[in-house]
Design a protein around this motif. Structure first.
Motif, PDB file in Angstrom:
ATOM      1  N   LEU A 197       9.927   2.736  -4.119  1.00  0.00           N
ATOM      2  CA  LEU A 197      10.026   3.344  -5.454  1.00  0.00           C
ATOM      3  C   LEU A 197      11.251   4.229  -5.636  1.00  0.00           C
ATOM      4  O   LEU A 197      11.399   4.858  -6.683  1.00  0.00           O
ATOM      5  CB  LEU A 197       8.759   4.151  -5.754  1.00  0.00           C
ATOM      6  N   ALA A 198      12.145   4.250  -4.666  1.00  0.00           N
ATOM      7  CA  ALA A 198      13.315   5.134  -4.746  1.00  0.00           C
ATOM      8  C   ALA A 198      14.175   4.869  -5.980  1.00  0.00           C
ATOM      9  O   ALA A 198      14.787   5.782  -6.522  1.00  0.00           O
ATOM     10  CB  ALA A 198      14.157   5.013  -3.485  1.00  0.00           C
ATOM     11  N   LYS A 199      14.244   3.632  -6.448  1.00  0.00           N
ATOM     12  CA  LYS A 199      15.101   3.291  -7.590  1.00  0.00           C
ATOM     13  C   LYS A 199      14.341   3.229  -8.910  1.00  0.00           C
ATOM     14  O   LYS A 199      14.820   2.664  -9.890  1.00  0.00           O
ATOM     15  CB  LYS A 199      15.788   1.955  -7.333  1.00  0.00           C
ATOM     16  N   PHE A 200      13.155   3.816  -8.953  1.00  0.00           N
ATOM     17  CA  PHE A 200      12.313   3.796 -10.155  1.00  0.00           C
ATOM     18  C   PHE A 200      12.118   5.197 -10.699  1.00  0.00           C
ATOM     19  O   PHE A 200      12.099   6.175  -9.941  1.00  0.00           O
ATOM     20  CB  PHE A 200      10.931   3.212  -9.828  1.00  0.00           C
ATOM     21  N   ASP A 201      11.941   5.277 -12.014  1.00  0.00           N
ATOM     22  CA  ASP A 201      11.467   6.501 -12.654  1.00  0.00           C
ATOM     23  C   ASP A 201       9.960   6.337 -12.753  1.00  0.00           C
ATOM     24  O   ASP A 201       9.484   5.427 -13.434  1.00  0.00           O
ATOM     25  CB  ASP A 201      12.071   6.671 -14.051  1.00  0.00           C
ATOM     26  N   CYS A 202       9.213   7.206 -12.085  1.00  0.00           N
ATOM     27  CA  CYS A 202       7.763   7.073 -12.024  1.00  0.00           C
ATOM     28  C   CYS A 202       7.070   8.257 -12.687  1.00  0.00           C
ATOM     29  O   CYS A 202       7.552   9.386 -12.616  1.00  0.00           O
ATOM     30  CB  CYS A 202       7.288   6.982 -10.575  1.00  0.00           C
TER      31      CYS A 202
ATOM     32  N   ASN B 253      12.218   0.631 -13.689  1.00  0.00           N
ATOM     33  CA  ASN B 253      13.608   0.541 -13.277  1.00  0.00           C
ATOM     34  C   ASN B 253      14.374  -0.004 -14.475  1.00  0.00           C
ATOM     35  O   ASN B 253      14.297  -1.203 -14.771  1.00  0.00           O
ATOM     36  CB  ASN B 253      13.751  -0.377 -12.061  1.00  0.00           C
ATOM     37  N   GLN B 254      15.064   0.877 -15.188  1.00  0.00           N
ATOM     38  CA  GLN B 254      15.732   0.491 -16.428  1.00  0.00           C
ATOM     39  C   GLN B 254      16.891  -0.472 -16.180  1.00  0.00           C
ATOM     40  O   GLN B 254      17.123  -1.381 -16.977  1.00  0.00           O
ATOM     41  CB  GLN B 254      16.221   1.732 -17.174  1.00  0.00           C
ATOM     42  N   GLU B 255      17.600  -0.302 -15.092  1.00  0.00           N
ATOM     43  CA  GLU B 255      18.739  -1.169 -14.777  1.00  0.00           C
ATOM     44  C   GLU B 255      18.331  -2.645 -14.742  1.00  0.00           C
ATOM     45  O   GLU B 255      19.083  -3.522 -15.178  1.00  0.00           O
ATOM     46  CB  GLU B 255      19.333  -0.756 -13.432  1.00  0.00           C
ATOM     47  N   ASN B 256      17.133  -2.907 -14.237  1.00  0.00           N
ATOM     48  CA  ASN B 256      16.648  -4.288 -14.121  1.00  0.00           C
ATOM     49  C   ASN B 256      15.537  -4.624 -15.112  1.00  0.00           C
ATOM     50  O   ASN B 256      14.961  -5.709 -15.046  1.00  0.00           O
ATOM     51  CB  ASN B 256      16.143  -4.542 -12.699  1.00  0.00           C
ATOM     52  N   SER B 257      15.209  -3.692 -16.019  1.00  0.00           N
ATOM     53  CA  SER B 257      14.106  -3.872 -16.975  1.00  0.00           C
ATOM     54  C   SER B 257      12.848  -4.341 -16.250  1.00  0.00           C
ATOM     55  O   SER B 257      12.187  -5.300 -16.623  1.00  0.00           O
ATOM     56  CB  SER B 257      14.491  -4.870 -18.074  1.00  0.00           C
ATOM     57  N   TYR B 258      12.516  -3.624 -15.207  1.00  0.00           N
ATOM     58  CA  TYR B 258      11.443  -4.027 -14.288  1.00  0.00           C
ATOM     59  C   TYR B 258      10.384  -2.930 -14.229  1.00  0.00           C
ATOM     60  O   TYR B 258      10.695  -1.769 -13.943  1.00  0.00           O
ATOM     61  CB  TYR B 258      12.055  -4.274 -12.912  1.00  0.00           C
TER      62      TYR B 258
END
Length: 147
Positions: free
Chosen positions: A66-71, A86-91
């Motif tokens: 989850l390091a690259k996610f806004d949680c 994860n906005q960069e990947n719309s994921y």
């Protein structure tokens, strides 16, 4: 150096230390205390680093860091317990009760609407869930972002 000479040297050092004022004794101990404190902090950082990194097991995907996610934190919902985006990947990763699921190509507006909904479970069921959207955000047939 023989044992007798070593003992005599230790006694001289102790006598010299004892001759110092209490303030000077504290200052003499300070470098050792600083080094010990730095060692403890370093050991804690090394030990807790892996604990602080959070990885979740996502259904149909496997482990995701989850390091690259806004949680979000824990949500006050009976169904939607946590949301990570994860906005960069719309994921999107979403924990429903005890299971993590993923959704691909999901826009920020939809995620924000989910978080703002008075009933997050109802919003999820109507606007995100594959059966309600015809798989609009499903990751089947889409490349899953390499994170």
């Amino acid at each position: 150096m023989g044992a007798l000479a070593h003992r005599a040297r230790g006694q001289k050092q102790k006598a010299a230390f004892d001759a110092l004022s209490p303030h000077e004794q504290r200052q003499a101990r300070q470098p050792g205390l600083i080094l010990f404190s730095l060692f403890v902090v370093l050991a804690l950082c090394l030990a807790l680093g892996p604990v602080l990194a959070e990885t979740v097991d996502v259904k149909y995907r496997g482990p995701v860091d989850l390091a690259k996610f806004d949680c979000t934190g824990e949500l006050d919902s009976s169904v939607v317990k946590r949301v990570c985006y994860n906005q960069e990947n719309s994921y999107l990763l979403i924990r429903l009760k005890g299971t993590w699921y993923h959704y691909c190509a999901i826009d920020r507006t939809t995620v924000d609407a989910l978080l703002a909904a008075s009933s997050k479970g109802s919003f999820y069921n109507q606007a995100i869930k594959d059966s309600a959207t015809g798989g609009k955000f499903g990751c089947r047939g889409r490349p899953v972002p390499p994170l």
